[in-house]
Write a protein that holds these residues in place. Sequence first.
Motif, PDB file in Angstrom:
ATOM      1  N   TRP A 359       1.170  -1.194   0.033  1.00 36.11           N
ATOM      2  CA  TRP A 359       0.251  -0.246   0.090  1.00 36.11           C
ATOM      3  C   TRP A 359       1.071   1.580   0.214  1.00 36.11           C
ATOM      4  N   SER A 360       1.576   1.515   0.997  1.00 36.49           N
ATOM      5  CA  SER A 360       2.272   2.380   1.108  1.00 36.49           C
ATOM      6  C   SER A 360       3.648   2.916  -0.110  1.00 36.49           C
ATOM      7  N   LEU A 363       1.138   3.827  -2.969  1.00 35.47           N
ATOM      8  CA  LEU A 363       0.674   5.666  -2.850  1.00 35.47           C
ATOM      9  C   LEU A 363       1.666   6.756  -2.908  1.00 35.47           C
ATOM     10  N   GLU A 366       1.262   6.554  -6.764  1.00 35.65           N
ATOM     11  CA  GLU A 366      -0.478   7.508  -7.580  1.00 35.65           C
ATOM     12  C   GLU A 366      -0.133   8.392  -7.284  1.00 35.65           C
ATOM     13  N   LEU A 410      -6.170   8.810  -6.015  1.00 39.60           N
ATOM     14  CA  LEU A 410      -5.908   7.919  -4.033  1.00 39.60           C
ATOM     15  C   LEU A 410      -7.328   7.335  -3.426  1.00 39.60           C
ATOM     16  N   CYS A 414      -7.518   3.731  -2.835  1.00 40.30           N
ATOM     17  CA  CYS A 414      -6.982   3.501  -0.930  1.00 40.30           C
ATOM     18  C   CYS A 414      -8.397   2.219  -0.528  1.00 40.30           C
ATOM     19  N   PHE A 417      -8.206  -0.993  -0.692  1.00 42.37           N
ATOM     20  CA  PHE A 417      -7.310  -1.979   0.542  1.00 42.37           C
ATOM     21  C   PHE A 417      -7.840  -1.668   1.877  1.00 42.37           C
ATOM     22  N   VAL A 418      -8.864  -0.649   1.925  1.00 42.51           N
ATOM     23  CA  VAL A 418      -9.788  -0.215   3.222  1.00 42.51           C
ATOM     24  C   VAL A 418     -10.788  -1.130   3.341  1.00 42.51           C
ATOM     25  N   ARG A 421      -9.292  -4.562   3.925  1.00 46.49           N
ATOM     26  CA  ARG A 421      -9.141  -4.726   5.987  1.00 46.49           C
ATOM     27  C   ARG A 421     -10.113  -4.963   6.481  1.00 46.49           C
TER      28      ARG A 421
END
Length: 457
Positions: A359-360, A363, A366, A410, A414, A417-418, A421
């Motif tokens: 993810w990082s 990010l 992106e 963004l 994201c 992924f959220v 999670r």
Amino acid sequence: MELSEQLQEHKQTLVAAIEQEDRELLDQWLPELRAADLSEILEEMAEDDGDLPTVLKVLDCLPLERRANVLGYLTGEVQVEVAEAMSDEVLLSVLEEMGSDERADLFNLLGEDRQEVLLRRMARQEREDLKRLASYEEGTAGSIMTSDYVAIPSGMTVSKAMMRVRQTAPDAETVYQLYIIDQDGKLAGTLSLRQLMVARPGAQVDDLMIKDVISVSVDEAQEEVARLVARYDMLAVPVIDHDERLVGIVTHDDAMDVAEEEATEDFHKGMSIGQLEDGVSRVPIWSLYRKRVTWLVLLVFANLFSGAGIAYFEDTIAAQVALVFFLPLLIGSGGNAGAQAATLMVRGMATGDVGVKDWSKLLGRELLVAGSLGLTMALAVAPIGVLRGGEAVAIVVAMSMVTIVLFGSLLGMCLPFVLNRVGWDPATASAPLVTTLIDACGVVIYFTIATAILTGL
């Protein structure tokens, strides 16, 4: 469903032969048709024409093995109709000729009373195998595996192993990959038929086999099985139970079916459509309505936030009416950028190319890509802003374009992924959901920037 022109001609010939009871023509012509093509013709007869009696007559003309093969290609709904029209004796004989995985799938579609009748008539070993395969949860490796494979006991010589292959090959789903099991039934290794054929007759299979075997558990998700088969170019992947005993294999063709099914499901979720029980041309209208209406109604209410945002900035809009001209352009651009980013992430997560741990890194990438896209689009639209409202409006539009595209990209990146999670399917980060969120936020961003700049000027 709609058949190709060639299959339509075959269908007309088939119907004419049945009506004229020309058994000689049927016996000569039916063997020339591939099982998959014949099943497609019969499926249209059953679904679109409602001519189930003709379907049954055609199946009666086929040898038992070929009849079972054609039945296996039919969709579940048509399979059930055909099976219900067959007598117990005929259906039982067809089931015995079907592959173990197809037999279990059809068995699960039948009513409980019919299942009990069939089980009572089966041989003990066949009955236990069917009950075991039919008991696995849908969507797992166990539900798509077959028990028709070639297993060779550990300690055999090559010559004895070849005899074993000859004995079991007629009923096996594939003979190109062989599996070595120990005395407890545990998977000890694997080797190809080619390795066995070129080895010395007196050599031990234990010395030839590959011990580092890629296998899956019976409760492994079917999409993970398909991913493994594709990643390692496997003809089949062995399936083991919790005691590491070999219980079946998932062949390459079944893995391809799973991959297609999962991709279709992700496409549907990507447009906020619930999972369909059948193809879009066959699913009932009410079911199609029900699968689509929920998200659409929710998104209608979500779009009210866009209206509320516009109402809040009425004074700014009244002072600069030219701003309204660029509103659809800006929020549409942000929604498109967000949908692109969400699609890339969802597909990357589905194929295993992307994980939460990435993810990082993603990010940062992106941010650079979305920033570059926003600047490019801002430069493209700025001249129009000058023509429509002057330099001040052009500055507002350009800054808003960069901000909204950056925000949308963004958010689209994201959100999968959220959702992953919190235990939801990332495919739920669909284009309608992303664009609706960006519409509401884009309105606020645009008019906030406009208010700040134009009021200052």
